[in-house]
Design a protein around this motif. Structure first.
Motif, mmCIF file in Angstrom:
data_model
loop_
_atom_site.group_PDB
_atom_site.id
_atom_site.type_symbol
_atom_site.label_atom_id
_atom_site.label_comp_id
_atom_site.label_asym_id
_atom_site.label_seq_id
_atom_site.Cartn_x
_atom_site.Cartn_y
_atom_site.Cartn_z
ATOM 1 N N CYS A 20 4.253 12.418 -15.086
ATOM 2 C CA CYS A 20 3.412 13.580 -15.337
ATOM 3 C C CYS A 20 4.289 14.784 -15.686
ATOM 4 N N ALA A 21 3.924 15.476 -16.758
ATOM 5 C CA ALA A 21 4.684 16.650 -17.178
ATOM 6 C C ALA A 21 4.475 17.832 -16.232
ATOM 7 N N GLN A 22 3.417 17.794 -15.444
ATOM 8 C CA GLN A 22 3.127 18.898 -14.525
ATOM 9 C C GLN A 22 3.788 18.714 -13.157
ATOM 10 N N CYS A 23 3.624 17.527 -12.577
ATOM 11 C CA CYS A 23 4.115 17.346 -11.200
ATOM 12 C C CYS A 23 5.202 16.275 -11.061
ATOM 13 N N ALA A 49 -2.324 12.446 -9.109
ATOM 14 C CA ALA A 49 -1.863 13.435 -8.128
ATOM 15 C C ALA A 49 -2.386 14.836 -8.432
ATOM 16 N N CYS A 50 -2.332 15.242 -9.731
ATOM 17 C CA CYS A 50 -2.698 16.628 -10.042
ATOM 18 C C CYS A 50 -3.820 16.765 -11.070
ATOM 19 N N GLY A 51 -4.235 15.648 -11.702
ATOM 20 C CA GLY A 51 -5.337 15.686 -12.653
ATOM 21 C C GLY A 51 -4.949 16.037 -14.085
ATOM 22 N N TYR A 52 -3.659 16.244 -14.363
ATOM 23 C CA TYR A 52 -3.206 16.579 -15.715
ATOM 24 C C TYR A 52 -3.486 15.412 -16.658
ATOM 25 N N LYS A 53 -4.017 15.701 -17.869
ATOM 26 C CA LYS A 53 -4.333 14.680 -18.855
ATOM 27 C C LYS A 53 -3.537 14.923 -20.133
ATOM 28 N N PHE A 54 -3.122 13.819 -20.784
ATOM 29 C CA PHE A 54 -2.460 13.915 -22.074
ATOM 30 C C PHE A 54 -2.642 12.616 -22.833
ATOM 31 N N GLU A 55 -2.431 12.674 -24.150
ATOM 32 C CA GLU A 55 -2.550 11.505 -25.014
ATOM 33 C C GLU A 55 -1.197 11.136 -25.599
#
Length: 69
Positions: A20-23, A49-55
């Protein structure tokens, strides 16, 4: 006949995974995948863990396979 046993490979490749790029949490599987055409797949990833989404987009090269009669 000869029995050969093979130990673990020293240069074995591990399965790729995304972080994850966020966490920084590891994401193992995409939420969904979309077949776009013969050479492209799109994946939607979501961090639990944090809900961040990406494609991501996966592109496969054209295979130059010739059939020899």
């Amino acid at each position: 006949m000869e029995l050969r046993t093979v130990g673990p490979r020293k240069n074995a490749h591990t399965r790729l995974h995304n972080q994850c790029a966020q966490c920084g949490e590891t994401i193992f599987l995409p939420e969904w995948s979309e077949y776009l055409d013969r050479h492209r797949l799109r994946h939607l990833w979501e961090c639990e863990a944090c809900g961040y989404k990406f494609e991501t987009l996966v592109s496969f090269p054209e295979l130059n396979v010739s059939l020899v009669p």
